[in-house]
Each structure stands twice: as C-alpha cells, then as structure tokens.
Design a protein around this motif. Sequence first.
Motif, PDB file in Angstrom:
ATOM      1  N   ARG A   1      -7.149   9.903   0.810  1.00  0.00           N
ATOM      2  CA  ARG A   1      -7.820  11.188   1.053  1.00  0.00           C
ATOM      3  C   ARG A   1      -6.843  12.356   0.957  1.00  0.00           C
ATOM      4  O   ARG A   1      -7.236  13.500   0.708  1.00  0.00           O
ATOM      5  CB  ARG A   1      -8.446  11.190   2.458  1.00  0.00           C
ATOM      6  N   GLN A   2      -5.556  12.079   1.155  1.00  0.00           N
ATOM      7  CA  GLN A   2      -4.526  13.131   1.080  1.00  0.00           C
ATOM      8  C   GLN A   2      -4.324  13.682  -0.329  1.00  0.00           C
ATOM      9  O   GLN A   2      -3.640  14.687  -0.497  1.00  0.00           O
ATOM     10  CB  GLN A   2      -3.195  12.590   1.626  1.00  0.00           C
ATOM     11  N   PHE A   3      -4.930  13.014  -1.335  1.00  0.00           N
ATOM     12  CA  PHE A   3      -4.781  13.497  -2.719  1.00  0.00           C
ATOM     13  C   PHE A   3      -6.125  14.048  -3.190  1.00  0.00           C
ATOM     14  O   PHE A   3      -6.956  13.290  -3.703  1.00  0.00           O
ATOM     15  CB  PHE A   3      -4.321  12.367  -3.640  1.00  0.00           C
ATOM     16  N   PRO A   4      -6.367  15.367  -3.032  1.00  0.00           N
ATOM     17  CA  PRO A   4      -7.708  15.932  -3.262  1.00  0.00           C
ATOM     18  C   PRO A   4      -8.223  15.761  -4.696  1.00  0.00           C
ATOM     19  O   PRO A   4      -9.389  15.450  -4.886  1.00  0.00           O
ATOM     20  CB  PRO A   4      -7.540  17.412  -2.920  1.00  0.00           C
ATOM     21  N   GLY A   5      -7.375  15.892  -5.710  1.00  0.00           N
ATOM     22  CA  GLY A   5      -7.855  15.826  -7.092  1.00  0.00           C
ATOM     23  C   GLY A   5      -8.056  14.403  -7.610  1.00  0.00           C
ATOM     24  O   GLY A   5      -8.587  14.202  -8.710  1.00  0.00           O
ATOM     25  N   LEU A   6      -7.641  13.405  -6.824  1.00  0.00           N
ATOM     26  CA  LEU A   6      -7.639  12.010  -7.289  1.00  0.00           C
ATOM     27  C   LEU A   6      -9.046  11.405  -7.300  1.00  0.00           C
ATOM     28  O   LEU A   6      -9.796  11.525  -6.342  1.00  0.00           O
ATOM     29  CB  LEU A   6      -6.742  11.179  -6.355  1.00  0.00           C
ATOM     30  N   LYS A   7      -9.387  10.774  -8.448  1.00  0.00           N
ATOM     31  CA  LYS A   7     -10.680  10.079  -8.557  1.00  0.00           C
ATOM     32  C   LYS A   7     -10.473   8.642  -8.072  1.00  0.00           C
ATOM     33  O   LYS A   7      -9.585   7.946  -8.563  1.00  0.00           O
ATOM     34  CB  LYS A   7     -11.107  10.092 -10.026  1.00  0.00           C
ATOM     35  N   VAL A   8     -11.278   8.235  -7.070  1.00  0.00           N
ATOM     36  CA  VAL A   8     -11.173   6.854  -6.572  1.00  0.00           C
ATOM     37  C   VAL A   8     -12.482   6.122  -6.859  1.00  0.00           C
ATOM     38  O   VAL A   8     -13.549   6.560  -6.423  1.00  0.00           O
ATOM     39  CB  VAL A   8     -10.861   6.811  -5.057  1.00  0.00           C
TER      40      VAL A   8
ATOM     41  N   ILE B   1       0.828  -1.205   0.000  1.00  0.00           N
ATOM     42  CA  ILE B   1       0.000   0.000   0.000  1.00  0.00           C
ATOM     43  C   ILE B   1       0.868   1.263   0.000  1.00  0.00           C
ATOM     44  O   ILE B   1       0.572   2.236  -0.707  1.00  0.00           O
ATOM     45  CB  ILE B   1      -0.995  -0.021   1.191  1.00  0.00           C
ATOM     46  N   ASP B   2       1.986   1.232   0.727  1.00  0.00           N
ATOM     47  CA  ASP B   2       2.903   2.380   0.734  1.00  0.00           C
ATOM     48  C   ASP B   2       3.426   2.667  -0.670  1.00  0.00           C
ATOM     49  O   ASP B   2       3.527   3.823  -1.083  1.00  0.00           O
ATOM     50  CB  ASP B   2       4.092   2.123   1.675  1.00  0.00           C
ATOM     51  N   LEU B   3       3.739   1.575  -1.398  1.00  0.00           N
ATOM     52  CA  LEU B   3       4.241   1.708  -2.770  1.00  0.00           C
ATOM     53  C   LEU B   3       3.194   2.377  -3.658  1.00  0.00           C
ATOM     54  O   LEU B   3       3.520   3.246  -4.475  1.00  0.00           O
ATOM     55  CB  LEU B   3       4.600   0.321  -3.322  1.00  0.00           C
ATOM     56  N   LEU B   4       1.914   2.001  -3.449  1.00  0.00           N
ATOM     57  CA  LEU B   4       0.812   2.606  -4.210  1.00  0.00           C
ATOM     58  C   LEU B   4       0.729   4.103  -3.922  1.00  0.00           C
ATOM     59  O   LEU B   4       0.655   4.928  -4.847  1.00  0.00           O
ATOM     60  CB  LEU B   4      -0.512   1.918  -3.833  1.00  0.00           C
ATOM     61  N   VAL B   5       0.787   4.458  -2.620  1.00  0.00           N
ATOM     62  CA  VAL B   5       0.704   5.863  -2.209  1.00  0.00           C
ATOM     63  C   VAL B   5       1.879   6.648  -2.794  1.00  0.00           C
ATOM     64  O   VAL B   5       1.699   7.752  -3.332  1.00  0.00           O
ATOM     65  CB  VAL B   5       0.655   5.963  -0.654  1.00  0.00           C
ATOM     66  N   ASP B   6       3.074   6.063  -2.771  1.00  0.00           N
ATOM     67  CA  ASP B   6       4.272   6.702  -3.342  1.00  0.00           C
ATOM     68  C   ASP B   6       4.093   6.957  -4.839  1.00  0.00           C
ATOM     69  O   ASP B   6       4.436   8.028  -5.345  1.00  0.00           O
ATOM     70  CB  ASP B   6       5.513   5.819  -3.135  1.00  0.00           C
ATOM     71  N   ASN B   7       3.549   5.949  -5.537  1.00  0.00           N
ATOM     72  CA  ASN B   7       3.339   6.084  -6.986  1.00  0.00           C
ATOM     73  C   ASN B   7       2.363   7.216  -7.293  1.00  0.00           C
ATOM     74  O   ASN B   7       2.571   7.992  -8.226  1.00  0.00           O
ATOM     75  CB  ASN B   7       2.786   4.778  -7.582  1.00  0.00           C
ATOM     76  N   ILE B   8       1.279   7.314  -6.481  1.00  0.00           N
ATOM     77  CA  ILE B   8       0.273   8.354  -6.695  1.00  0.00           C
ATOM     78  C   ILE B   8       0.861   9.730  -6.373  1.00  0.00           C
ATOM     79  O   ILE B   8       0.606  10.715  -7.084  1.00  0.00           O
ATOM     80  CB  ILE B   8      -0.983   8.070  -5.843  1.00  0.00           C
ATOM     81  N   ALA B   9       1.704   9.787  -5.324  1.00  0.00           N
ATOM     82  CA  ALA B   9       2.314  11.059  -4.895  1.00  0.00           C
ATOM     83  C   ALA B   9       3.148  11.685  -6.005  1.00  0.00           C
ATOM     84  O   ALA B   9       3.350  12.899  -6.038  1.00  0.00           O
ATOM     85  CB  ALA B   9       3.169  10.829  -3.657  1.00  0.00           C
TER      86      ALA B   9
END
Lengths: 198, 198
Positions: A159-166, A122-130
């Motif tokens: 939630r830390q990525f406001p513009g991201l569509k989930v 999950i950390d890797l996913l968050v890093d990729n999105i960041a």
Amino acid sequence: MSKLLKDCVGELSKLPGIGRRTAMRLAVHLLRMESESVAEMTSAISRFRNEIRRCRHCNNLSDDELCSICSDPERDRTTVCVVEQVSDVLSIENTHQYRGLYHVLGGVISPMQGIAPSDLKIDLLVDNIARGEIREVILAVSTSVEGETTLFYIMNRLRQFPGLKVTSIARGIGFGDELEYVDELTITHALRNRREIE
Amino acid sequence: MSKLLKDCVGELSKLPGIGRRTAMRLAVHLLRMESESVAEMTSAISRFRNEIRRCRHCNNLSDDELCSICSDPERDRTTVCVVEQVSDVLSIENTHQYRGLYHVLGGVISPMQGIAPSDLKIDLLVDNIARGEIREVILAVSTSVEGETTLFYIMNRLRQFPGLKVTSIARGIGFGDELEYVDELTITHALRNRREIE
C-alpha cells in the motif's frame, strides 16, 4: 537381505512419494543402468544440492549471483510475478506466455507450521519495488488459507507504493475440469468473476 | 532455468515412473534436506551400484560371495524356490512363510527380447540340484507366456532327477499380474497351495 541393498532402498524411500516397493523397483533399475550413468546421476544430485544458490534479486534457484531470468535483458523488468516456490516459476515459464520477472517467496505464512512473514523473502520484494522500476505485481500464490493470508499481508505491505498495480491470477474452473468435481469456493469465484462473451 | 537444477531433474527423470514433474518435486525436496542426508543418499546409491555382488550359489544380490539367505544355517537347504528376479525374493521373504533357499533366474526366456535359456542362471540351478541335497523345487515364475515357457523349459531340464519333487506356486495369482506388485497374503496362499506338476 543385502545391507547394500537395504541401505539404498532405505535412502531412496526417504524421498516424498517413494515407498519401499517403488524404492526397490528403482534399486533393481539402478543395477540395469551403466555404472557411469549412475555416477552421473549421483554427481548431478550432489552438485545441485551443494552448488545451487539463490538469486540475489528474486530468490529463484540460480547457478550464479543472479538467475538466468533476472539477468536476461529480454525480460520485461516492469512486471514481477510473486510465487510461493521454485517449481511455480517453471510451471508459469512452461506456458511461454509471461515475459516479466519473478519473485520466489520460499513458502507461505503459516502460524501452524511456525512460518512468519520474516521467514519469507517479502522484505526483498518490497526493496525491489522501492527501486521504482516495477509497475505491476502479479500475486500468484495458492488459494489455501495460508496463501490468502500471505496475499493480504503482501497487499498491505504494498500500500506504501501508490502508483503500483497489484493483481492476482484469476480463480476459476480449469480447462478440462468438470463442474461436478470442482469445489464450491472455486465455483463461487468463477461465477463472481464471470466475463461477458464478446 | 538453472543448469544445476536442469541436470538434476534430467538425471532423476531417467528413473522409471519418474516424470519431469515428479523429478522437479524431488529436486525441491533435496534442497530442504540436510546436505549430509543428501550425501548419505548418493553414497548409498553409489555403493549399492558399485559394490553389490551376485551370490555364487543362488544368484541373489549379495554383499559377499554367499548371500545372507544361503549362508543362514537356519534355512531349510532341501527346498529351493526359483524366482525371476531379486525383488521376488523380497516379496516372498516379506510373507515370513518360507524357510527354504531361493534361486534367482535373472529373467525369463523371451525370444522377443532375445533372452535365451543360456542367459538365465538355469545351469547353476541344475548344478545345485545335482549335488543331491535339494528335495523340492518350487517354481515361482510369473504367469506370463514367457514365464510359462521358462517353467516348462526348467521342468524338462529337471526330469533327469527322478526323486525330485517339482511344484509350482498355486494359481492364486491373477494372469498378467507381476509378483513384484502382488500383496503378501496372496503370495502366502499361492505358496501354501503349491501343487506337484504331473
């Protein structure tokens, strides 16, 4: 009973879904196969087990540092589909409908089985999105209790990525499924998410 | 898709009853297994395929020149049970009701598949009986047309031994059923109710 046969049947029946009878049938089949074909098979298994790697970017199985999907310039790098395991990538790839990237979690959060969020990628996913290139994250985890837990955990982290569509893949009645045999929860979801017919 | 994975799945799905989905599931399981366990499995398969022999006396699978049953002094050497294939020996052994020897034909006479009597170990059986120790031959071939053909062919060959008792396992086994898939109890009954062929 021959020790060679017993060992072969014993080893084969350690595989999931293969009982002693099936293992015996497989062993008899091995005798009918060319010796070279059996050697090719055992060699493919060994090489797979010993040389396979995890894609540095998406955690999918890979022959190299980056998997064939992540290194494909034709894929849409703004969309990432989050799945539990490697076989899910193949299930979606087989539809030939998805052109984005994947992210393989490597399981679901399960306190019962001692699988914590830190055991998943999950950390890797968050890093990729960041890094900012990804616009949409499609969550394609299973509908089990563990799957739902994982889904909500990831949603919170994102939630830390406001513009991201989930988004989450639609829950409904499968093609060919008969309503009679579909569970209540699925029918409830299918009813709630009903769509107007144009 | 990873070439290593594709090769592994491709090889596994060459086995009977294993489709691409099952092969994929097996491959995913291989990754969860210890590398040493996978090595033990591939080694057991290779050794089985390359080192297994046929018993000089009964044509059963064997680690040595004589199989463990033929070399067991506790077995009744006056009775021989004739079966089609190796797995049939195990099916009967699992009942723990039979203490005689076996004779593995290696198939049944099938003009459709080009299997002639000379392709089966029938001469070896006749030679064994000619030695004079065997008092009863139990024919435990399947109830298919090919099985019946084989049964009658063998019966004709055995007419040269006037004192020999030739029996056939009882018709407790349904037509079209293969011995390999029949439960132990049915096989036990079929053995007990064997009848002398007039």
